[in-house]
Design a protein around this motif. Structure first.
Motif, PDB file in Angstrom:
ATOM      1  N   MET A   1      46.758 -49.542   2.084  1.00  0.00           N
ATOM      2  CA  MET A   1      47.337 -49.015   3.233  1.00  0.00           C
ATOM      3  C   MET A   1      46.660 -48.006   3.949  1.00  0.00           C
ATOM      4  N   SER A   2      46.969 -48.118   5.351  1.00  0.00           N
ATOM      5  CA  SER A   2      46.294 -47.128   6.357  1.00  0.00           C
ATOM      6  C   SER A   2      46.832 -45.758   6.275  1.00  0.00           C
ATOM      7  N   ASP A   3      46.212 -44.684   6.379  1.00  0.00           N
ATOM      8  CA  ASP A   3      46.732 -43.348   6.402  1.00  0.00           C
ATOM      9  C   ASP A   3      46.343 -42.661   7.676  1.00  0.00           C
ATOM     10  N   LEU A   4      45.830 -43.504   8.809  1.00  0.00           N
ATOM     11  CA  LEU A   4      45.915 -42.896  10.104  1.00  0.00           C
ATOM     12  C   LEU A   4      46.384 -44.104  11.067  1.00  0.00           C
ATOM     13  N   SER A   5      46.890 -44.030  12.266  1.00  0.00           N
ATOM     14  CA  SER A   5      47.133 -44.608  13.206  1.00  0.00           C
ATOM     15  C   SER A   5      46.192 -45.424  13.634  1.00  0.00           C
ATOM     16  N   ASN A   6      46.270 -46.796  14.019  1.00  0.00           N
ATOM     17  CA  ASN A   6      45.382 -47.705  14.562  1.00  0.00           C
ATOM     18  C   ASN A   6      44.441 -47.131  15.797  1.00  0.00           C
ATOM     19  N   ARG A   7      45.347 -46.195  16.610  1.00  0.00           N
ATOM     20  CA  ARG A   7      44.670 -45.701  17.762  1.00  0.00           C
ATOM     21  C   ARG A   7      43.718 -44.830  17.403  1.00  0.00           C
ATOM     22  N   ASN A   8      44.255 -43.912  16.475  1.00  0.00           N
ATOM     23  CA  ASN A   8      43.248 -42.555  16.168  1.00  0.00           C
ATOM     24  C   ASN A   8      42.130 -43.248  15.308  1.00  0.00           C
ATOM     25  N   THR A   9      42.221 -44.294  14.294  1.00  0.00           N
ATOM     26  CA  THR A   9      41.327 -44.857  13.748  1.00  0.00           C
ATOM     27  C   THR A   9      40.034 -45.390  14.665  1.00  0.00           C
ATOM     28  N   PHE A  10      40.751 -46.166  15.734  1.00  0.00           N
ATOM     29  CA  PHE A  10      39.671 -46.745  16.560  1.00  0.00           C
ATOM     30  C   PHE A  10      39.021 -45.639  17.482  1.00  0.00           C
ATOM     31  N   PHE A  11      39.647 -44.542  17.663  1.00  0.00           N
ATOM     32  CA  PHE A  11      39.060 -43.422  18.423  1.00  0.00           C
ATOM     33  C   PHE A  11      37.891 -42.693  17.360  1.00  0.00           C
ATOM     34  N   TRP A  12      38.402 -42.614  16.299  1.00  0.00           N
ATOM     35  CA  TRP A  12      37.424 -41.767  15.523  1.00  0.00           C
ATOM     36  C   TRP A  12      36.136 -42.578  15.019  1.00  0.00           C
ATOM     37  N   LEU A  13      36.547 -44.196  14.844  1.00  0.00           N
ATOM     38  CA  LEU A  13      35.258 -44.955  14.542  1.00  0.00           C
ATOM     39  C   LEU A  13      34.470 -45.039  15.717  1.00  0.00           C
ATOM     40  N   ALA A  14      34.967 -45.267  16.992  1.00  0.00           N
ATOM     41  CA  ALA A  14      34.170 -45.544  18.191  1.00  0.00           C
ATOM     42  C   ALA A  14      33.111 -44.128  18.241  1.00  0.00           C
ATOM     43  N   GLY A  15      33.778 -42.835  17.926  1.00  0.00           N
ATOM     44  CA  GLY A  15      32.754 -41.732  17.799  1.00  0.00           C
ATOM     45  C   GLY A  15      31.638 -41.627  16.950  1.00  0.00           C
ATOM     46  N   ILE A  16      32.051 -42.229  15.589  1.00  0.00           N
ATOM     47  CA  ILE A  16      31.024 -42.397  14.652  1.00  0.00           C
ATOM     48  C   ILE A  16      29.949 -43.302  15.178  1.00  0.00           C
ATOM     49  N   LEU A  17      30.558 -44.455  15.536  1.00  0.00           N
ATOM     50  CA  LEU A  17      29.362 -45.349  16.001  1.00  0.00           C
ATOM     51  C   LEU A  17      28.607 -45.116  17.031  1.00  0.00           C
ATOM     52  N   LEU A  18      29.075 -44.233  18.074  1.00  0.00           N
ATOM     53  CA  LEU A  18      28.179 -43.759  19.080  1.00  0.00           C
ATOM     54  C   LEU A  18      27.248 -42.713  18.728  1.00  0.00           C
ATOM     55  N   LEU A  19      27.781 -41.726  17.638  1.00  0.00           N
ATOM     56  CA  LEU A  19      26.849 -40.866  16.865  1.00  0.00           C
ATOM     57  C   LEU A  19      26.034 -41.529  16.050  1.00  0.00           C
ATOM     58  N   ALA A  20      26.238 -42.620  15.491  1.00  0.00           N
ATOM     59  CA  ALA A  20      25.135 -43.456  14.802  1.00  0.00           C
ATOM     60  C   ALA A  20      24.387 -43.893  15.566  1.00  0.00           C
ATOM     61  N   PHE A  21      24.471 -44.442  16.772  1.00  0.00           N
ATOM     62  CA  PHE A  21      23.592 -45.242  17.583  1.00  0.00           C
ATOM     63  C   PHE A  21      22.522 -44.091  18.278  1.00  0.00           C
ATOM     64  N   VAL A  22      23.447 -42.901  18.698  1.00  0.00           N
ATOM     65  CA  VAL A  22      22.438 -41.869  19.388  1.00  0.00           C
ATOM     66  C   VAL A  22      21.357 -41.294  18.443  1.00  0.00           C
ATOM     67  N   LEU A  23      21.851 -40.980  17.199  1.00  0.00           N
ATOM     68  CA  LEU A  23      20.851 -40.351  16.176  1.00  0.00           C
ATOM     69  C   LEU A  23      19.756 -41.584  15.787  1.00  0.00           C
ATOM     70  N   ARG A  24      20.044 -42.904  15.868  1.00  0.00           N
ATOM     71  CA  ARG A  24      18.999 -43.827  15.756  1.00  0.00           C
ATOM     72  C   ARG A  24      18.239 -44.096  16.940  1.00  0.00           C
ATOM     73  N   VAL A  25      18.593 -43.991  17.986  1.00  0.00           N
ATOM     74  CA  VAL A  25      17.899 -44.496  19.317  1.00  0.00           C
ATOM     75  C   VAL A  25      17.175 -43.252  19.823  1.00  0.00           C
ATOM     76  N   HIS A  26      17.618 -42.008  19.425  1.00  0.00           N
ATOM     77  CA  HIS A  26      16.748 -40.944  20.203  1.00  0.00           C
ATOM     78  C   HIS A  26      15.324 -40.783  19.574  1.00  0.00           C
ATOM     79  N   ASN A  27      14.388 -40.781  20.527  1.00  0.00           N
ATOM     80  CA  ASN A  27      13.098 -40.783  20.213  1.00  0.00           C
ATOM     81  C   ASN A  27      12.321 -41.856  19.605  1.00  0.00           C
TER      82      ASN A  27
END
Length: 613
Positions: A1-27
């Motif tokens: 069972m999901s404990d966040l709305s799909n919209r909130n989940t997508f928003f947070w996941l997008a932010g996490i993936l962006l953070l992951a990519f930035v941390l990895r691609v930096h330098n």
């Protein structure tokens, strides 16, 4: 069972993936390639490091980039893989070859597949947790932890197979659990919803998916994983152990056996006809080689400290490996060697865990309980004799373990509790396998985090369980522990900064920071300055022969400097080049005639002294 709305989940996941990519691609393209990446670059182009398949090029007095870049055969790629990486990682080199055919040869291009696979692994971890543990919040926490995990960031910035293997092995575990879910449904019900459930769980398969496609995917990922890194077999060993305990469907056992046989058959083709044919004899030679070092000269080699594989030596090497697995103990391996301080920290942590256990459900506990954790934490900080903040962080380790257990007991169903056993196997078996091999081979050389890095995604999930449980407690328990965790995040941020600076020895292996790629720089200078009639001279260093079978070739000198510059030169160039028998370190451009008449002018393009890494 999901404990966040799909919209909130997508928003947070997008932010996490962006953070992951930035941390990895930096330098990621800032520093020059180190030795293993030099192997990666040359192997992916079908070039042997010491020129074994370029004898016709380097035995000439002069050679050109066009001769260096003559077309390579499959046999060239296999020989380069044998000599450069004992036949390991052919699937990774194949992916990298295709990538660089499209995006070109550069440090950034060469490392980008690692960046992308590491970012995809974060997304895969989110999907894995969401699908198998039914919680969006838990999935986001696990993905967030993986996004900032220094180990993942460090290896995402290396042109090596690790990030690809971590992604593939996590994907294989996801498919494995889907197969087991199907087996349970077949045993308990003959309903017709299996295809829809499988499609929902595994959206990148066609909507008409059948169990056959799951087995096909599992076999394919097994072959790709093992051919990305041989030690990926430890992940599938964990799958097998788990199946022995919990799989009771005969049809599924038969199907998995067939899948395994087909997968092993595909892998065995590489060991029979490809570069893997020399893997086992090379590994046997290496085991003897490092064992002799450990027994005769453990400190006097360029390979670092190599000790005999005794239980005390193995234990000492294993402590930081296990400590760095968990984000909340990352970097505490050296602190754990201070037994008195470490013992006190763990004792105080156990006391805090007991207080939390005793009063966690009381809405109105005794007044002293609300102040208990801050007082215990402060008392420890005042008593620790060295690095008090490090031991402060260590003191919450028992608390985090207790929180994990509480989450598992209270928020998982019977199936998920069984999955937790699989997580524990995957978290520890790969490292215990390394320790066993160290004991068996009687040396400690192979005890290194990257060889058991498949464990990290599952540990991220276990940590997420602890943090999820922490958030559900009363504020007087949550706030002190969270504050200490924030302190640890500060230390993690410092590790990330050291990785970006190339000075974190745990992950970068260098005693001093690297510079930008000297070979790429030299190639650009040569393209800009070379004129017809000029001659390029490369250093001549005596090669160190470790293995008569693998290392020894026709050439008594190291050709690596010449090879690495030529990689970045135009493939059709006709620059006149030769190896200079009188120079150890400098790449030189001789302007004009290269002869004994003294009329030529020498321009130093690059001095490689102390920057070969």
């Amino acid at each position: 069972m999901s404990d966040l709305s799909n919209r909130n989940t997508f928003f947070w996941l997008a932010g996490i993936l962006l953070l992951a990519f930035v941390l990895r691609v930096h330098n990621v393209g800032r520093y020059g390639i180190y030795f293993d990446e030099k192997s990666t670059l040359l192997i992916s182009q079908g070039v042997c490091l010491e020129g074994a398949n370029q004898k016709d090029v380097f035995t000439q007095k002069y050679f050109t980039p066009a001769e260096f870049w003559k077309p390579k055969t499959i046999a060239d790629f296999i020989e380069a893989n044998i000599r450069g990486d004992i036949g390991n990682s052919p699937s990774y080199y194949a992916v990298l070859w295709v990538w660089m055919e499209i995006f070109g040869l550069s440090d950034l291009s060469m490392r980008m597949p690692s960046v992308l696979f590491s970012t995809l692994m974060v997304a895969m971890l989110f999907w894995f947790v969401r699908r198998h543990f039914r919680s969006d919040m838990l999935a986001l926490l696990a993905a967030g932890i993986a996004a900032i995990e220094p180990f993942f960031v460090a290896y995402a910035q290396m042109a090596r197979n690790y990030s690809m293997t971590f992604f593939l092995t996590l994907l294989s575990t996801h498919i494995f659990l889907l197969i087991l879910e199907k087996a349970e449904k077949e045993k308990g019900s003959k309903g017709g919803r299996d295809g829809k459930q499988t499609a929902k769980a595994f959206p990148f398969l066609p909507s008409s998916s059948t169990p056959f496609l799951l087995y096909l995917a599992y076999g394919a990922v097994f072959a790709l994983s093992v051919l990305s890194h041989y030690l990926a077999v430890t992940v599938f060993l964990c799958h097998g152990i788990y199946a022995v305990f919990f799989l009771r469907n005969v049809r599924t056992w038969v199907a998995l056996a067939i899948t395994g046989a087909v997968g092993l058959g595909l892998v065995s083709l590489w060991f029979i006809f490809g570069g893997g044919a020399y893997t086992f004899q090379t590994m046997a030679y290496q085991a003897e080689f490092y064992r002799n070092i450990a027994l005769t000269n453990p400190t006097g080699t360029p390979f670092g400290l190599i000790l005999p594989g005794t239980i005390p030596n193995i234990t000492k090497r294993a402590i930081p490996i296990f400590a760095d697995l968990f984000l909340f103990t990352n970097g505490l391996g050296s602190a754990l060697t201070g037994l008195k301080n470490a013992g006190l920290a763990l004792m105080l942590g156990s006391l805090m865990a007991f207080v939390m256990y005793r009063y966690e459900r009381d809405t109105q506990p005794p007044v002293w309980v609300k102040a208990a954790l801050p007082v215990i934490l402060l008392a420890g900080t005042l008593v620790y004799s060295v690095v008090p903040l490090r031991f402060l962080v260590l003191s919450i380790a028992p608390v985090m373990l207790w929180l994990m257990s509480r989450y598992i007991l209270e928020h998982t169903n019977t199936r998920e509790k069984r999955y937790v056993l699989l997580l524990v196997l995957l978290a520890f078996v790969p490292t215990f396998f390394l320790l066993f091999m160290s004991w068996r081979n009687n040396h400690t050389f192979g005890i290194t985090q990257r060889y058991s890095g498949f464990s990290f995604p599952y540990v991220c999930l276990l940590i997420a369980m602890a943090l999820r449980q922490l958030a559900s407690l009363r504020w007087w328990f949550t706030v002190p522990v969270a504050a200490v965790f924030v302190v640890q995040l500060y230390f993690v941020s410092q590790v990330l900064l050291q990785i970006y600076g190339g000075v974190e020895p745990k992950y970068t292996y260098f005693e001093k920071p690297r510079i930008e790629n000297p070979y790429w720089f030299a190639a650009q200078e040569l393209k800009a300055q070379y004129a017809p009639g000029d001659t390029i001279l490369y250093p001549n260093m005596k090669r160190v022969i470790y293995s008569e079978k693998i290392d020894k070739t026709y050439s008594p000198v190291a050709l690596l400097d010449a090879q690495l510059v030529n990689v970045y030169l135009p493939e059709d160039a006709t620059y006149i080049q030769r190896v200079d028998p009188n120079e150890r370190d400098k790449i030189v451009l001789v302007k004009g005639k290269d002869g004994p008449d003294g009329r030529s002018r020498k321009v130093t393009i690059f001095d490689l002294k102390d920057v070969r890494y």
